[in-house]
Scaffold this active site. Structure first.
Site, short mmCIF file in Angstrom:
data_model
loop_
_atom_site.label_atom_id
_atom_site.label_comp_id
_atom_site.label_asym_id
_atom_site.label_seq_id
_atom_site.Cartn_x
_atom_site.Cartn_y
_atom_site.Cartn_z
CD GLU A 1 -2.61 -0.97 2.88
OE1 GLU A 1 -2.64 -0.14 3.33
OE2 GLU A 1 -4.13 -2.11 2.78
CB CYS A 2 0.21 4.11 0.53
SG CYS A 2 0.50 6.15 -0.27
N GLY A 3 3.54 4.09 0.01
CA GLY A 3 4.92 3.92 0.11
C GLY A 3 5.36 2.22 -0.21
N GLY B 1 -0.81 -0.75 -4.33
CA GLY B 1 -2.02 0.10 -5.18
C GLY B 1 -1.33 1.48 -3.71
CG MET C 1 5.14 4.90 -4.07
SD MET C 1 5.24 6.58 -3.06
CE MET C 1 6.48 7.44 -3.07
#
Length: 224
Positions: free
Chosen positions: A97-99, A195, A102
């Site tokens: 998730e998120c970080g 995501g 990435m």
């Protein structure tokens, strides 16, 4: 009543590695607690400081945080990047998730806009943007079958990020509760979902149960 049986003394069914350090620090504690109630033992590890993933794990969780502040350090920890890539290539179930999402890309920009090689589990590049991207509470509806279940199933989530990806995925459709804004997001398949949205498992606990089931299947397959 709960949808799962309370078995506090139950043998742990699976061991899941949880990325946790200065770069990855955002988790809904409720989500982790639900995974434990479903029989998961959580093994914390640091993508910044550890050389490789914990031993004897059957799943991976990469939460949110601030990898952009530690991009160079994350990129230079090549043995960890190799370990993560190998686990994903072997079919180990993972959620990011998120970080964490990435971190799994091929490359990621830091706060100065410099690009760094990352885990390369997912295709694409993460770049810094000038303003807050998709922000706020959303309802996610699955566009296709994936690790969490069938098309049409829903879960609540939250988005908050200044970065964007060239590969946001389209396994889910996000809808804001008020207003007309909606978009596709999340790269997902049979063994993974990654995501920008932070999922809230208790809004549909079956999502967490299916993840632990996938980890269990992976454990059984690797035992044979």
């Amino acid at each position: 009543g709960c949808f799962f049986k309370e078995q506090p003394s139950a043998k742990k069914r699976v061991r899941i590695g949880v990325a946790r350090d200065e770069a990855f620090c955002f988790y809904y504690e409720d989500n982790l607690e639900l995974l434990e109630r479903l029989g998961a033992e959580l093994a914390e590890f640091s993508p910044l400081h550890d050389r490789e993933l914990p031993e004897q794990i059957q799943g991976l969780l990469f939460g949110g945080g601030y990898p952009e502040l530690y991009a160079e350090q994350l990129s230079r920890n090549t043995s960890m990047l190799v370990s993560v890539r190998a686990a994903a290539a072997a079919g180990m179930p993972y959620l990011a998730e998120c970080g964490g999402f990435m971190y799994l890309h091929e490359t990621m920009e830091d706060m100065e806009g410099r690009s760094w090689p990352m885990a390369g589990v997912l295709p694409g590049h993460v770049r810094k943007t000038e303003r807050l991207g998709r922000f706020g509470y959303i309802t996610l509806t699955a566009n296709q079958p994936q690790i969490f279940g069938n098309a049409g199933e829903q879960i609540r989530a939250h988005e908050f990020h200044y970065f964007d990806s060239s590969h946001n995925g389209g396994a889910f459709h996000a809808q804001k509760p008020f207003g007309k804004r909606n978009w596709d997001c999340i790269a997902a398949g049979e063994n993974f979902a990654a995501g920008f949205p932070h999922l809230y498992y208790y809004s549909n606990p079956a999502f967490a149960a299916r993840f632990t089931e996938k980890c269990e299947k992976y454990r059984e397959a690797s035992e044979h």
